[in-house]
Design a protein around this motif. Sequence first.
Motif, PDB file in Angstrom:
ATOM      1  N   LEU A  24       0.841  -1.349   0.116  1.00  0.00           N
ATOM      2  CA  LEU A  24      -0.082  -0.026  -0.123  1.00  0.00           C
ATOM      3  C   LEU A  24       0.878   1.209  -0.035  1.00  0.00           C
ATOM      4  O   LEU A  24       0.424   2.248  -0.773  1.00  0.00           O
ATOM      5  N   LEU A  25       1.848   1.451   0.827  1.00  0.00           N
ATOM      6  CA  LEU A  25       2.950   2.242   0.885  1.00  0.00           C
ATOM      7  C   LEU A  25       3.210   2.622  -0.747  1.00  0.00           C
ATOM      8  O   LEU A  25       3.565   3.822  -1.141  1.00  0.00           O
ATOM      9  N   ILE A  26       3.928   1.574  -1.285  1.00  0.00           N
ATOM     10  CA  ILE A  26       4.423   1.697  -2.573  1.00  0.00           C
ATOM     11  C   ILE A  26       3.387   2.276  -3.612  1.00  0.00           C
ATOM     12  O   ILE A  26       3.715   3.084  -4.388  1.00  0.00           O
ATOM     13  N   PHE A  27       2.150   1.715  -3.476  1.00  0.00           N
ATOM     14  CA  PHE A  27       1.278   1.935  -4.279  1.00  0.00           C
ATOM     15  C   PHE A  27       0.881   3.458  -4.117  1.00  0.00           C
ATOM     16  O   PHE A  27       0.625   4.144  -5.104  1.00  0.00           O
ATOM     17  N   LEU A  29       2.606   5.899  -3.105  1.00  0.00           N
ATOM     18  CA  LEU A  29       3.969   6.594  -3.541  1.00  0.00           C
ATOM     19  C   LEU A  29       3.958   6.573  -5.438  1.00  0.00           C
ATOM     20  O   LEU A  29       5.063   7.449  -5.724  1.00  0.00           O
ATOM     21  N   LEU A  30       3.377   5.933  -5.819  1.00  0.00           N
ATOM     22  CA  LEU A  30       3.402   5.795  -7.393  1.00  0.00           C
ATOM     23  C   LEU A  30       2.863   7.247  -7.796  1.00  0.00           C
ATOM     24  O   LEU A  30       3.054   7.531  -9.081  1.00  0.00           O
ATOM     25  N   ASP A  31       2.157   8.000  -6.925  1.00  0.00           N
ATOM     26  CA  ASP A  31       1.621   9.417  -7.494  1.00  0.00           C
ATOM     27  C   ASP A  31       2.707  10.240  -7.537  1.00  0.00           C
ATOM     28  O   ASP A  31       2.482  11.649  -7.641  1.00  0.00           O
ATOM     29  N   GLY A  32       3.705   9.893  -7.005  1.00  0.00           N
ATOM     30  CA  GLY A  32       4.944  11.030  -6.955  1.00  0.00           C
ATOM     31  C   GLY A  32       5.301  11.273  -5.445  1.00  0.00           C
ATOM     32  O   GLY A  32       4.778  10.534  -4.490  1.00  0.00           O
ATOM     33  N   PRO A  33       6.332  12.137  -5.002  1.00  0.00           N
ATOM     34  CA  PRO A  33       6.804  12.353  -3.845  1.00  0.00           C
ATOM     35  C   PRO A  33       5.841  12.762  -2.945  1.00  0.00           C
ATOM     36  O   PRO A  33       4.993  13.709  -3.293  1.00  0.00           O
ATOM     37  N   GLN A  34       5.982  12.280  -1.537  1.00  0.00           N
ATOM     38  CA  GLN A  34       5.030  12.798  -0.737  1.00  0.00           C
ATOM     39  C   GLN A  34       5.443  13.131   0.724  1.00  0.00           C
ATOM     40  O   GLN A  34       6.647  11.969   0.942  1.00  0.00           O
ATOM     41  N   ARG A  35       4.903  13.929   1.611  1.00  0.00           N
ATOM     42  CA  ARG A  35       5.592  14.117   2.726  1.00  0.00           C
ATOM     43  C   ARG A  35       5.062  12.974   3.810  1.00  0.00           C
ATOM     44  O   ARG A  35       4.133  12.274   3.611  1.00  0.00           O
ATOM     45  N   TYR A  36       5.644  12.685   4.555  1.00  0.00           N
ATOM     46  CA  TYR A  36       5.204  11.900   5.899  1.00  0.00           C
ATOM     47  C   TYR A  36       3.888  11.983   6.316  1.00  0.00           C
ATOM     48  O   TYR A  36       2.918  10.977   6.248  1.00  0.00           O
ATOM     49  N   SER A  37       3.521  12.969   6.489  1.00  0.00           N
ATOM     50  CA  SER A  37       2.119  13.113   7.107  1.00  0.00           C
ATOM     51  C   SER A  37       0.833  13.082   6.057  1.00  0.00           C
ATOM     52  O   SER A  37      -0.017  12.292   6.493  1.00  0.00           O
ATOM     53  N   ILE A  45      -2.261   4.737   8.925  1.00  0.00           N
ATOM     54  CA  ILE A  45      -1.326   3.805   9.655  1.00  0.00           C
ATOM     55  C   ILE A  45      -0.453   4.417  10.792  1.00  0.00           C
ATOM     56  O   ILE A  45      -0.405   5.858  10.778  1.00  0.00           O
ATOM     57  N   SER A  46      -0.182   3.801  11.845  1.00  0.00           N
ATOM     58  CA  SER A  46       0.411   4.313  13.113  1.00  0.00           C
ATOM     59  C   SER A  46       1.874   5.023  12.756  1.00  0.00           C
ATOM     60  O   SER A  46       2.339   4.447  11.830  1.00  0.00           O
ATOM     61  N   SER A  47       2.261   5.977  13.292  1.00  0.00           N
ATOM     62  CA  SER A  47       3.468   6.614  13.132  1.00  0.00           C
ATOM     63  C   SER A  47       4.617   5.571  13.297  1.00  0.00           C
ATOM     64  O   SER A  47       5.668   5.640  12.262  1.00  0.00           O
ATOM     65  N   ARG A  48       4.542   4.749  14.209  1.00  0.00           N
ATOM     66  CA  ARG A  48       5.699   3.649  14.570  1.00  0.00           C
ATOM     67  C   ARG A  48       5.855   2.708  13.122  1.00  0.00           C
ATOM     68  O   ARG A  48       7.013   2.647  12.741  1.00  0.00           O
ATOM     69  N   VAL A  49       4.823   2.217  12.881  1.00  0.00           N
ATOM     70  CA  VAL A  49       4.757   1.378  11.865  1.00  0.00           C
ATOM     71  C   VAL A  49       5.014   2.055  10.474  1.00  0.00           C
ATOM     72  O   VAL A  49       5.871   1.304   9.757  1.00  0.00           O
ATOM     73  N   GLU A  52       8.638   2.380  10.575  1.00  0.00           N
ATOM     74  CA  GLU A  52       9.670   1.130  10.034  1.00  0.00           C
ATOM     75  C   GLU A  52       9.622   0.984   8.644  1.00  0.00           C
ATOM     76  O   GLU A  52      10.559   0.196   8.144  1.00  0.00           O
ATOM     77  N   ARG A  53       8.293   0.905   8.125  1.00  0.00           N
ATOM     78  CA  ARG A  53       8.095   0.344   6.830  1.00  0.00           C
ATOM     79  C   ARG A  53       8.982   1.310   5.845  1.00  0.00           C
ATOM     80  O   ARG A  53       9.592   0.651   4.879  1.00  0.00           O
ATOM     81  N   LEU A  54       8.900   2.565   6.089  1.00  0.00           N
ATOM     82  CA  LEU A  54       9.630   3.297   5.167  1.00  0.00           C
ATOM     83  C   LEU A  54      11.107   3.074   5.358  1.00  0.00           C
ATOM     84  O   LEU A  54      11.946   3.265   4.254  1.00  0.00           O
ATOM     85  N   LYS A  55      11.731   2.939   6.666  1.00  0.00           N
ATOM     86  CA  LYS A  55      12.995   2.609   6.706  1.00  0.00           C
ATOM     87  C   LYS A  55      13.672   1.254   6.008  1.00  0.00           C
ATOM     88  O   LYS A  55      14.304   1.138   5.368  1.00  0.00           O
TER      89      LYS A  55
END
Length: 106
Positions: A24-27, A29-37, A45-49, A52-55
Amino acid sequence: MDQKKICPRFEKALKIVNHRWNTLLIFQLLDGPQRYSVIKNQLNISSRVLTERLKELEIEEIVLRTVIPSTPVVIEYELTEKGYALAPVLKAIEQWSYEWVAITEE
């Protein structure tokens, strides 16, 4: 019976993609660069998860983290070439879901 051996690369690819939220994260980001928020709000999604997934996706060189020096500091995430290479796969799954997956109300 001759058992088909699964290629270690294929197995690792499935582990990356199957890790909860990664697809879902990759999907997203297919729209282009995005900020964390923005990502956090879109995926609910929770901040912690999310962190972790972005890292994890950064380590796999699927996502690129860019720090934009400003006040306050802005951090954007975007797919790398490797990440965008997943686009046809995810689009095919999206199309398949429209044709074959029913949503039932619980």
